[in-house]
Motif scaffolding. Structure first.
Motif, PDB file in Angstrom:
ATOM      1  N   VAL A  74       0.842  -1.199   0.000  1.00 30.43           N
ATOM      2  CA  VAL A  74       0.000   0.000   0.000  1.00 30.43           C
ATOM      3  C   VAL A  74       0.875   1.246   0.000  1.00 30.43           C
ATOM      4  O   VAL A  74       0.632   2.197  -0.762  1.00 30.43           O
ATOM      5  N   LEU A  75       1.923   1.265   0.811  1.00 28.90           N
ATOM      6  CA  LEU A  75       2.830   2.411   0.840  1.00 28.90           C
ATOM      7  C   LEU A  75       3.525   2.589  -0.509  1.00 28.90           C
ATOM      8  O   LEU A  75       3.643   3.714  -1.006  1.00 28.90           O
ATOM      9  N   LEU A 128       3.311   5.963  -2.739  1.00 28.73           N
ATOM     10  CA  LEU A 128       4.537   6.673  -3.117  1.00 28.73           C
ATOM     11  C   LEU A 128       4.659   6.761  -4.637  1.00 28.73           C
ATOM     12  O   LEU A 128       5.049   7.791  -5.180  1.00 28.73           O
ATOM     13  N   GLY A 129       4.292   5.696  -5.317  1.00 29.57           N
ATOM     14  CA  GLY A 129       4.364   5.678  -6.779  1.00 29.57           C
ATOM     15  C   GLY A 129       3.345   6.585  -7.441  1.00 29.57           C
ATOM     16  O   GLY A 129       3.586   7.132  -8.515  1.00 29.57           O
ATOM     17  N   TYR A 167      -7.623  -1.444   3.925  1.00 27.77           N
ATOM     18  CA  TYR A 167      -8.042  -0.498   4.958  1.00 27.77           C
ATOM     19  C   TYR A 167      -7.223  -0.659   6.236  1.00 27.77           C
ATOM     20  O   TYR A 167      -6.872   0.326   6.885  1.00 27.77           O
ATOM     21  N   ARG A 168      -6.910  -1.889   6.612  1.00 30.31           N
ATOM     22  CA  ARG A 168      -6.069  -2.102   7.799  1.00 30.31           C
ATOM     23  C   ARG A 168      -4.668  -1.547   7.574  1.00 30.31           C
ATOM     24  O   ARG A 168      -4.073  -0.955   8.479  1.00 30.31           O
ATOM     25  N   ALA A 169      -4.136  -1.757   6.385  1.00 27.59           N
ATOM     26  CA  ALA A 169      -2.808  -1.226   6.061  1.00 27.59           C
ATOM     27  C   ALA A 169      -2.819   0.298   6.109  1.00 27.59           C
ATOM     28  O   ALA A 169      -1.902   0.920   6.670  1.00 27.59           O
ATOM     29  N   LEU A 170      -3.842   0.913   5.543  1.00 26.58           N
ATOM     30  CA  LEU A 170      -3.952   2.376   5.564  1.00 26.58           C
ATOM     31  C   LEU A 170      -4.052   2.899   6.991  1.00 26.58           C
ATOM     32  O   LEU A 170      -3.410   3.891   7.350  1.00 26.58           O
ATOM     33  N   MET A 199       3.015   7.828   8.213  1.00 25.95           N
ATOM     34  CA  MET A 199       3.576   7.601   6.878  1.00 25.95           C
ATOM     35  C   MET A 199       2.584   7.949   5.778  1.00 25.95           C
ATOM     36  O   MET A 199       2.957   8.106   4.621  1.00 25.95           O
ATOM     37  N   VAL A 200       1.320   8.049   6.141  1.00 26.50           N
ATOM     38  CA  VAL A 200       0.233   8.299   5.200  1.00 26.50           C
ATOM     39  C   VAL A 200      -0.726   9.290   5.844  1.00 26.50           C
ATOM     40  O   VAL A 200      -0.914   9.275   7.063  1.00 26.50           O
TER      41      VAL A 200
END
Length: 125
Positions: free
Chosen positions: A8-9, A13-14, A41-44, A52-53
């Protein structure tokens, strides 16, 4: 960092611009296969807690942080004409934190959103 969080990151970033969660879900798989919504959603949520986001609520999108660490005040300028978004570092974010501290609060995250027109759209109008 787990694989889904890293992916996800990488996608954010891309992209270099705010991305909606469902667009991340669609782009998640390296083999063209979408991820399950809870995975993204958990990663976000984790990445946002780590600073980081950032979530830009007014456009329901996420963007990779351009610096400042987990406790910095994130501020975004959002063009209502073309959708261009830029993170800026406001000096007033510090005064907000000081005011909160005086009131006994500890701020963990601050996101400020300003809507208007970017320089290109102002010239075109």
């Amino acid at each position: 960092m787990t694989g889904p969080r890293r992916r996800v990151l990488e996608l954010l970033l891309g992209a270099g611009e705010p991305v909606k969660a469902y667009d991340l879900i669609a782009r998640f798989g390296t083999d063209g296969q979408a991820a399950k919504p809870p995975t993204v959603y958990r990663a976000l949520e984790f990445l946002e807690r780590q600073g980081m986001v950032h979530r830009i609520a007014s456009i329901s999108a996420y963007v990779a942080c351009t610096g400042g660490g987990p406790a910095h005040a994130a501020a975004f300028l959002i063009c209502d004409c073309c959708g261009a978004t830029q993170e800026v570092h406001p000096a007033r974010g510090d005064s907000f934190a000081l005011a909160a501290e005086a009131a006994g609060y500890v701020i963990e995250r601050t996101t400020i959103e300003g809507h208007g027109r970017c320089p290109a759209c102002r010239v075109a109008a």
